[in-house]
Design an enzyme around this catalytic site. Structure first.
Site, PDB file in Angstrom:
ATOM      1  CB  CYS A  98       8.804 -13.052 -68.240  1.00 14.34           C
ATOM      2  SG  CYS A  98       7.970 -12.544 -69.770  1.00 14.34           S
ATOM      3  CB  CYS A 142       8.835 -15.006 -72.676  1.00 16.61           C
ATOM      4  SG  CYS A 142      10.280 -14.450 -71.737  1.00 16.61           S
ATOM      5  CG  HIS A 174      12.538 -10.983 -68.634  1.00 18.85           C
ATOM      6  ND1 HIS A 174      11.823  -9.862 -68.973  1.00 18.85           N
ATOM      7  CD2 HIS A 174      12.079 -11.979 -69.439  1.00 18.85           C
ATOM      8  CE1 HIS A 174      10.954 -10.161 -69.927  1.00 18.85           C
ATOM      9  NE2 HIS A 174      11.094 -11.441 -70.224  1.00 18.85           N
ATOM     10  CB  CYS A 181      10.276 -11.750 -74.315  1.00 14.18           C
ATOM     11  SG  CYS A 181       9.161 -11.293 -72.962  1.00 14.18           S
ATOM     12  CG  HIS A 193      13.731   1.526 -58.640  1.00 11.51           C
ATOM     13  ND1 HIS A 193      14.487   2.654 -58.447  1.00 11.51           N
ATOM     14  CD2 HIS A 193      14.585   0.583 -59.129  1.00 11.51           C
ATOM     15  CE1 HIS A 193      15.738   2.416 -58.801  1.00 11.51           C
ATOM     16  NE2 HIS A 193      15.819   1.169 -59.211  1.00 11.51           N
TER      17      HIS A 193
END
Length: 655
Positions: A240, A242, A248, A325, A377
């Site tokens: 990320c 951020c 995370h 974030c 997933h």
């Protein structure tokens, strides 16, 4: 009059529209009279000023209406909520304001939110449209550096933006992080130096520069060779923007820590490091739709090589959310970094596939793929739960298509059900999918994976869900997983007799994970024990791929145990564990699976009465039954010997 406001990397100057004949227009005049001037990033935007800026942007028209679900209405993996959970109730659809265009080369991001009826800025996730000038089409575009493209078309009369020629699909994916207690200041998004600084910090902290580029860790049959590639560092860059890993759970430190542990324990020297590679677009499309592959498997650089209008049309459908974030994601679980996420995801899928090929062809004995992001997933059309491409499913499909593998076993012991893998192979009898996961009657993420989900059509009976129910009272641990392998997994697997075994090796069932992320207490030694069990199948052709697991100590311990098992290093379980009976909730769960799948697998029927026994207890029972059978056989033989010729021995065939 004129009003200026610093917003991220761009200054917005609002003023009355300038006549077309005027030569004083500074950059590019949009129909709503907003011009853009590059500006250094400015932090600490005041709440009231942000509201005013948004109002100015929303003034005098709006974008086509996008229906965006509230973050509270989405499933969440780190909060443990299933896909059908609704924590706060649905919000009304979001109106997204019209965005002005940008002069060639200039770029801007606009977090387009909604204002609540009270007039205050919503604290929910803000949808973000990504736009930029593009070589793919002549339509003007807007963009965030590192976030892709959306073509713009302003209707001549209505002065409204109509992207892509149709309504956008509502967001229906997942988020993970808890909502912020208060609105955080918006930070500038996606600055390229952010990633490089983060990687540099990792190098300094972990001596990454001295570590070879590992993506797959293997036990070679005959010799050891080392191949140094950039694949490991590529997977680290999926971060990320951020820069704060605490927000995370799925971050680069996971694979770095595992690799460091394998080095420290001397296991690397006993294995071969093979060359990783990116999965091709064709390989990705063996599992995922073309739209999904083009959306998430391409970045600005390789999109230019494709240069087709189909890609441009697909990209026009992209929408992201601004995370609390300050970063960007496809949902609040699954961060998106335009420069690196697609490459990292393809590298993970390609490396697992490459390892599977090597093992299936006999070049390697077995292997462990230390890769990220995870994949199980990801379904054919959607990323979710940290996953973009289903690496294990892609590897299985490639084994089917290119090596003509007839029977493939996929064992998934991640604490979350592999909904994506199940969907891919649900009607395929050549792939047996067995998942052990926390289910709790559908109340744990992702909510799928009930024991009655057995497959369909020709695949009926080839989808086995060991769906743990009962919550954490008590949590599942070694005894329960050992019982599951003893009574369900191994009997079915042996009856299936696979050619190769793929393991979705998530370690979030390991002790050390909080309740929303798992809450179970499976030990590292148990994962090693389960690995040794699977090595008795398919001639030992076992390929393990890292999925979930977010407690660094736990996943390092478990990975070490699994690699040790692949190398043949014996780490016996304690006598206490071997004598422990599975808890009542697990016994009920396992009996339910046996009841359902007993009609498909004959080997299960003999285990229904022994589910509640400990490992040692089951062994003793087996020995007693064997002794009883032997005793009966001896008795029968003894009687035969008593019947000598001339006695009362019956005629042959009458016994």
């Amino acid at each position: 009059y004129s009003w200026q406001y610093a917003f991220g990397q761009v200054a917005f100057s609002w003023h009355p529209p300038i006549p077309e004949s005027s030569n004083s227009f500074p950059l590019l005049q949009s129909p709503m009279g907003v011009s853009f001037t590059p500006l250094q990033p400015t932090l600490g935007i005041a709440h009231g000023d942000l509201r005013l800026a948004q109002r100015l942007l929303l003034q005098d028209g709006s974008l086509a209406h996008f229906t965006v679900q509230s973050s509270s209405a989405l499933p969440t993996i780190t909060l443990g909520l299933p896909a059908n959970a609704r924590s706060d109730g649905d919000l009304s659809p979001l109106k997204v304001g019209r965005v002005p265009m940008v002069a060639g080369g200039q770029s801007v991001y606009l977090p387009l939110g909604m204002e609540e009826q009270s007039g205050s800025l919503s604290s929910h996730l803000q949808p973000v449209l990504i736009l930029e000038p593009s070589r793919l089409v002549h339509t003007p575009m807007l963009a965030v550096p590192g976030l892709g493209t959306v073509p713009l078309q302003f209707a001549p009369q209505m002065d409204r933006l109509v992207p892509g020629g149709g309504p956008h699909k509502p967001l229906s994916r997942t988020r993970s992080e808890p909502l912020p207690q208060s609105l955080r200041s918006l930070h500038p998004l996606l600055q390229q130096h952010h990633n490089s600084q983060l990687l540099e910090r990792l190098k300094q902290q972990t001596h990454l520069g001295k570590v070879s580029d590992l993506d797959t860790f293997t036990n070679h049959t005959f010799s050891r060779t080392y191949s140094h590639t950039h694949s490991y560092s590529v997977m680290l860059k999926h971060q990320c923007t951020c820069g704060d890993n605490s927000s995370h759970p799925e971050h680069a430190g996971r694979i770095q820590s595992i690799w460091s542990r394998l080095q420290e324990r001397g296991l690397r020297g006993q294995c071969e490091t093979i060359r990783g590679r990116k999965a091709t677009l064709e390989e990705l499309q063996s599992v995922h739709s073309e739209r999904h592959v083009l959306l998430y498997g391409t970045n600005p650089l390789n999109r230019l090589k494709l240069d087709n209008r189909k890609l441009a049309g697909i990209l026009s459908q992209r929408m992201f959310v601004m995370l609390p974030c300050g970063g960007v994601g496809v949902d609040n679980d699954t961060i998106w970094n335009e420069s690196h996420t697609s490459t990292a995801s393809r590298m993970a899928a390609g490396s697992v596939t490459e390892l599977a090929f090597r093992v299936a062809k006999g070049e390697l004995k077995n292997g462990f793929a230390v890769v990220r992001p995870p994949g199980h997933h990801a379904d054919p059309s959607n990323p979710m739960g940290f996953c973009y491409f289903n690496s294990v499913a892609i590897a299985a499909k490639q084994l089917q298509q290119k090596l003509s593998a007839n029977k493939i076993l996929i064992v998934d012991w991640d604490v979350h059900h592999g909904n994506g893998t199940q969907e891919v192979f649900y009607n395929d009898p050549s792939v047996l999918y067995i998942s052990l996961h926390r289910y709790d009657d559908g109340n744990f993420f992702p909510g799928s994976g009930g024991p009655a989900e057995v497959g369909s059509g020709a695949g009926e009976g080839f989808n086995v869900n060991v769906a743990w129910t009962g919550g954490l009272d008590p949590p599942m641990s070694d005894a329960e997983y050992i019982a599951a392998f003893r009574t369900v997994v191994m009997p079915i697997a042996q009856e299936f007799s696979p050619d190769v075994v793929l393991v979705s090796s998530g370690f979030d069932a390991a002790e050390g994970h909080p309740a929303p992320l798992g809450g179970y207490k499976v030990t590292a030694k148990c994962f090693g024990f389960l690995t040794r069990q699977l090595m008795g199948l398919a001639g030992g052709r076992v390929i393990m791929a890292l999925e979930g697991g977010h407690d660094l100590t736990a996943i390092c311990d478990a990975s070490e145990a699994c690699v040790s098992a692949l190398l043949g290093i014996e780490e016996p379980l304690s006598e206490e564990v071997l004598l422990q009976k599975p808890n009542a909730n697990s016994v009920c769960s396992l009996q339910r699976v046996i009841q359902i799948h007993g009609q498909y697998w004959q080997s299960l029927k003999t285990f229904s009465s022994s589910v509640g026994l400990s490992f040692v207890g089951a062994q003793r029972r087996d020995c007693e039954e064997t002794d009883a059978v032997n005793a009966l056989a001896s008795l029968s033989v003894g009687r035969e010997r008593e019947r000598e010729p001339g006695g009362d021995r019956p005629a042959p065939g009458n016994c």
